[in-house]
Design a protein around this motif. Structure first.
Motif, PDB file in Angstrom:
ATOM      1  N   TRP A 207      83.963  15.566  69.335  1.00 41.36           N
ATOM      2  CA  TRP A 207      83.474  16.531  68.797  1.00 41.36           C
ATOM      3  C   TRP A 207      82.251  17.147  69.386  1.00 41.36           C
ATOM      4  O   TRP A 207      81.233  16.362  69.122  1.00 41.36           O
ATOM      5  CB  TRP A 207      83.487  16.329  67.349  1.00 41.36           C
ATOM      6  N   VAL A 208      82.264  18.054  70.247  1.00 46.62           N
ATOM      7  CA  VAL A 208      81.027  18.387  71.366  1.00 46.62           C
ATOM      8  C   VAL A 208      80.587  19.699  71.230  1.00 46.62           C
ATOM      9  O   VAL A 208      81.121  20.795  70.493  1.00 46.62           O
ATOM     10  CB  VAL A 208      81.343  17.805  72.674  1.00 46.62           C
ATOM     11  N   GLU A 209      79.101  19.954  71.313  1.00 50.92           N
ATOM     12  CA  GLU A 209      78.642  21.422  71.642  1.00 50.92           C
ATOM     13  C   GLU A 209      79.582  21.998  72.789  1.00 50.92           C
ATOM     14  O   GLU A 209      79.515  21.459  73.890  1.00 50.92           O
ATOM     15  CB  GLU A 209      77.458  21.340  71.579  1.00 50.92           C
TER      16      GLU A 209
ATOM     17  N   ALA B 286      81.760  22.294  78.029  1.00 55.37           N
ATOM     18  CA  ALA B 286      81.000  21.364  76.976  1.00 55.37           C
ATOM     19  C   ALA B 286      79.700  20.806  77.497  1.00 55.37           C
ATOM     20  O   ALA B 286      79.612  20.634  78.580  1.00 55.37           O
ATOM     21  CB  ALA B 286      81.903  19.996  76.775  1.00 55.37           C
ATOM     22  N   THR B 287      78.933  21.018  76.709  1.00 57.36           N
ATOM     23  CA  THR B 287      77.406  21.115  76.923  1.00 57.36           C
ATOM     24  C   THR B 287      76.738  19.732  76.375  1.00 57.36           C
ATOM     25  O   THR B 287      75.673  19.380  76.585  1.00 57.36           O
ATOM     26  CB  THR B 287      76.586  22.287  76.624  1.00 57.36           C
ATOM     27  N   SER B 288      77.463  19.047  75.497  1.00 57.50           N
ATOM     28  CA  SER B 288      76.564  17.995  74.884  1.00 57.50           C
ATOM     29  C   SER B 288      77.092  16.711  75.554  1.00 57.50           C
ATOM     30  O   SER B 288      78.425  16.709  76.001  1.00 57.50           O
ATOM     31  CB  SER B 288      76.785  17.914  73.306  1.00 57.50           C
ATOM     32  N   GLN B 289      76.526  15.583  75.263  1.00 56.76           N
ATOM     33  CA  GLN B 289      77.035  14.317  75.845  1.00 56.76           C
ATOM     34  C   GLN B 289      78.030  13.786  74.922  1.00 56.76           C
ATOM     35  O   GLN B 289      77.891  13.636  73.809  1.00 56.76           O
ATOM     36  CB  GLN B 289      75.896  13.177  76.030  1.00 56.76           C
ATOM     37  N   PRO B 290      79.375  13.097  75.608  1.00 56.16           N
ATOM     38  CA  PRO B 290      80.187  12.431  74.721  1.00 56.16           C
ATOM     39  C   PRO B 290      79.567  11.218  74.364  1.00 56.16           C
ATOM     40  O   PRO B 290      78.611  10.649  74.777  1.00 56.16           O
ATOM     41  CB  PRO B 290      81.328  12.418  75.555  1.00 56.16           C
ATOM     42  N   SER B 291      80.238  10.412  73.297  1.00 61.59           N
ATOM     43  CA  SER B 291      79.761   9.243  72.720  1.00 61.59           C
ATOM     44  C   SER B 291      80.050   8.359  73.952  1.00 61.59           C
ATOM     45  O   SER B 291      80.766   8.355  75.067  1.00 61.59           O
ATOM     46  CB  SER B 291      80.634   8.515  71.648  1.00 61.59           C
ATOM     47  N   GLY B 292      79.243   7.052  74.055  1.00 59.85           N
ATOM     48  CA  GLY B 292      79.374   6.158  74.912  1.00 59.85           C
ATOM     49  C   GLY B 292      80.578   5.212  75.074  1.00 59.85           C
ATOM     50  O   GLY B 292      80.727   4.312  75.604  1.00 59.85           O
TER      51      GLY B 292
ATOM     52  N   ARG C 142      77.520  32.033  73.683  1.00 58.61           N
ATOM     53  CA  ARG C 142      77.465  31.603  72.295  1.00 58.61           C
ATOM     54  C   ARG C 142      77.807  30.004  72.281  1.00 58.61           C
ATOM     55  O   ARG C 142      78.626  29.478  73.026  1.00 58.61           O
ATOM     56  CB  ARG C 142      78.438  32.450  71.460  1.00 58.61           C
ATOM     57  N   THR C 143      77.072  29.399  71.657  1.00 58.86           N
ATOM     58  CA  THR C 143      77.214  27.693  71.354  1.00 58.86           C
ATOM     59  C   THR C 143      77.984  27.472  70.024  1.00 58.86           C
ATOM     60  O   THR C 143      77.697  28.110  69.028  1.00 58.86           O
ATOM     61  CB  THR C 143      76.154  26.970  71.432  1.00 58.86           C
ATOM     62  N   TYR C 144      78.848  26.513  70.103  1.00 60.07           N
ATOM     63  CA  TYR C 144      79.688  26.311  68.731  1.00 60.07           C
ATOM     64  C   TYR C 144      80.020  24.737  69.071  1.00 60.07           C
ATOM     65  O   TYR C 144      80.044  23.997  70.296  1.00 60.07           O
ATOM     66  CB  TYR C 144      80.767  27.064  68.447  1.00 60.07           C
ATOM     67  N   MET C 145      80.474  24.145  68.114  1.00 60.16           N
ATOM     68  CA  MET C 145      81.120  22.648  67.964  1.00 60.16           C
ATOM     69  C   MET C 145      82.632  22.975  68.041  1.00 60.16           C
ATOM     70  O   MET C 145      83.000  23.939  67.526  1.00 60.16           O
ATOM     71  CB  MET C 145      80.667  21.976  66.727  1.00 60.16           C
TER      72      MET C 145
END
Length: 168
Positions: A115-117, A6-12, A123-126
């Protein structure tokens, strides 16, 4: 096993925050909602895809401890981006009695930051991050697990719920 992160930050969302409201269609012709669960503790767990090895391990582990959780007043709801028909087949195949909810537009997953990148083979995807939220009867998040390990998930939840119950 594919390399996936998982490469994006999750919600806080953190313990102590109010759990976002939700209403979703679920297995067994049910609808699950935070309003319906008001006054009761629940585990809302997000999983990537029905009937895959990790998701099956996780769901069956929770099903195994379900009688104990229910006796102690804890409800379990699984959430994936799969359509209801696919979730229904998964629930039937493994005898899963707790509701599995369909979040096809991933609005609830986005509210919870699951729901993260992701990245696999460059390859990146959600996609859905395997995460869980233990919510108390007042609608307050008491425990958050990110990047859950399917095989140990039920044990972690049981321990956290015991701690929560002993403080109630």
């Amino acid at each position: 096993m594919p390399l996936m992160t998982a490469t994006s930050q999750p919600s806080g969302l953190q313990p102590g925050d109010r759990a976002p409201d939700f209403t979703l269609p679920a297995s067994g012709g049910r609808t699950v909602s935070s309003a319906e669960l008001s006054g009761k503790p629940y585990l809302l767990y997000f999983y990537p895809k029905a009937d895959t090895p990790g998701c099956t391990t996780q769901a069956c582990g929770l099903q195994e401890v379900l009688p104990k959780f229910e006796a102690d007043g804890l409800s379990i709801i699984g959430v994936s981006p799969d359509p209801v028909a696919k979730i229904e087949k998964f629930a039937t195949k493994y005898g899963l009695e707790f509701p599995l909810a369909s979040d096809e537009d991933h609005a609830v997953a986005e509210a919870y930051g699951t729901w993260v990148e992701k990245s696999m083979y460059g390859r990146t995807y959600m996609g859905m991050e395997r995460s869980s939220f233990l919510v108390d009867g007042e609608g307050i998040i008491r425990h958050v697990w990110r990047k859950v390990k399917p095989a140990t998930h039920a044990e972690l939840v049981a321990e956290a719920f015991r701690d929560l119950s002993s403080k109630a």
